[in-house]
Design a protein around this motif. Structure first.
Motif, PDB file in Angstrom:
ATOM      1  N   PRO A 129      10.193   5.654  12.072  1.00 55.24           N
ATOM      2  CA  PRO A 129      10.511   4.870  10.876  1.00 55.24           C
ATOM      3  C   PRO A 129      10.958   3.452  11.225  1.00 55.24           C
ATOM      4  O   PRO A 129      10.657   2.512  10.504  1.00 55.24           O
ATOM      5  N   GLU A 130      11.656   3.300  12.345  1.00 55.90           N
ATOM      6  CA  GLU A 130      12.106   1.973  12.776  1.00 55.90           C
ATOM      7  C   GLU A 130      10.912   1.076  13.094  1.00 55.90           C
ATOM      8  O   GLU A 130      10.904  -0.108  12.753  1.00 55.90           O
ATOM      9  N   LEU A 149      10.132   6.933   5.548  1.00 57.41           N
ATOM     10  CA  LEU A 149      10.263   8.049   6.479  1.00 57.41           C
ATOM     11  C   LEU A 149       9.031   8.943   6.438  1.00 57.41           C
ATOM     12  O   LEU A 149       8.449   9.254   7.481  1.00 57.41           O
ATOM     13  N   HIS A 150       8.613   9.338   5.253  1.00 50.72           N
ATOM     14  CA  HIS A 150       7.445  10.216   5.118  1.00 50.72           C
ATOM     15  C   HIS A 150       6.190   9.545   5.685  1.00 50.72           C
ATOM     16  O   HIS A 150       5.416  10.159   6.414  1.00 50.72           O
ATOM     17  N   THR A 151       6.002   8.282   5.355  1.00 46.41           N
ATOM     18  CA  THR A 151       4.826   7.550   5.828  1.00 46.41           C
ATOM     19  C   THR A 151       4.829   7.434   7.346  1.00 46.41           C
ATOM     20  O   THR A 151       3.813   7.678   7.999  1.00 46.41           O
ATOM     21  N   ILE A 160      -1.201   4.192  10.664  1.00 47.60           N
ATOM     22  CA  ILE A 160      -0.538   3.889   9.392  1.00 47.60           C
ATOM     23  C   ILE A 160      -1.584   3.675   8.302  1.00 47.60           C
ATOM     24  O   ILE A 160      -1.440   4.185   7.189  1.00 47.60           O
ATOM     25  N   ALA A 161      -2.635   2.937   8.619  1.00 47.25           N
ATOM     26  CA  ALA A 161      -3.700   2.689   7.642  1.00 47.25           C
ATOM     27  C   ALA A 161      -4.335   3.996   7.184  1.00 47.25           C
ATOM     28  O   ALA A 161      -4.597   4.187   5.995  1.00 47.25           O
ATOM     29  N   GLU A 162      -4.541   4.914   8.109  1.00 43.20           N
ATOM     30  CA  GLU A 162      -5.137   6.202   7.745  1.00 43.20           C
ATOM     31  C   GLU A 162      -4.238   6.963   6.773  1.00 43.20           C
ATOM     32  O   GLU A 162      -4.705   7.494   5.766  1.00 43.20           O
ATOM     33  N   VAL A 163      -2.953   6.997   7.055  1.00 43.57           N
ATOM     34  CA  VAL A 163      -2.008   7.689   6.179  1.00 43.57           C
ATOM     35  C   VAL A 163      -2.002   7.060   4.787  1.00 43.57           C
ATOM     36  O   VAL A 163      -1.916   7.758   3.780  1.00 43.57           O
ATOM     37  N   LEU A 164      -2.132   5.732   4.735  1.00 43.25           N
ATOM     38  CA  LEU A 164      -2.096   5.031   3.458  1.00 43.25           C
ATOM     39  C   LEU A 164      -3.468   4.963   2.786  1.00 43.25           C
ATOM     40  O   LEU A 164      -3.588   4.433   1.685  1.00 43.25           O
ATOM     41  N   ALA A 177       0.829  -1.213   0.000  1.00 39.65           N
ATOM     42  CA  ALA A 177       0.000   0.000   0.000  1.00 39.65           C
ATOM     43  C   ALA A 177       0.862   1.261   0.000  1.00 39.65           C
ATOM     44  O   ALA A 177       0.471   2.278  -0.563  1.00 39.65           O
ATOM     45  N   ARG A 178       2.027   1.181   0.621  1.00 39.79           N
ATOM     46  CA  ARG A 178       2.919   2.343   0.668  1.00 39.79           C
ATOM     47  C   ARG A 178       3.482   2.643  -0.713  1.00 39.79           C
ATOM     48  O   ARG A 178       3.712   3.805  -1.060  1.00 39.79           O
ATOM     49  N   GLY A 179       3.660   1.604  -1.511  1.00 37.07           N
ATOM     50  CA  GLY A 179       4.136   1.794  -2.878  1.00 37.07           C
ATOM     51  C   GLY A 179       5.447   2.537  -2.937  1.00 37.07           C
ATOM     52  O   GLY A 179       6.422   2.162  -2.299  1.00 37.07           O
TER      53      GLY A 179
END
Length: 100
Positions: free
Chosen positions: A41-42, A31-33, A63-67, A24-26
């Protein structure tokens, strides 16, 4: 308190979650995600690699919301076993429905 070892099913579900988030991040940078989701990021790297097989719900939700992923669709995808059969109550999902 002693933490019990994860079951093979939990480890498999964690690997599916990581693969789903990576997909989904593609082309977006990790870092941005991660920063947009307010996680390190870790942490995102460990989730995507399956090293954190059972991340906290708020972490997955952020994370799901961002993606742009639906949590219902994420759960349906990661709950399916290798043979494509989802546990009772998990629903069914496909990658195409994740952005709904």
């Amino acid at each position: 308190m002693v933490r019990l070892p994860l079951t093979p099913a939990e480890l498999e579900r964690g690997a599916r979650l990581g693969a789903l988030l990576r997909s989904a991040r593609g082309e977006r940078s990790m870092l941005h995600t991660a920063l947009a989701a307010d996680v390190s990021p870790e942490t995102l790297r460990k989730i995507e690699s399956g090293r954190i097989a059972t991340p906290a719900f708020p972490t997955i939700a952020a994370i799901a919301e961002v993606l742009g992923l639906s949590l219902d669709a994420v759960w349906a995808e990661i709950s399916q076993s290798e043979d494509g059969v989802a546990p009772a109550g998990a629903g069914t999902g496909t990658a195409e429905r994740l952005a709904s």
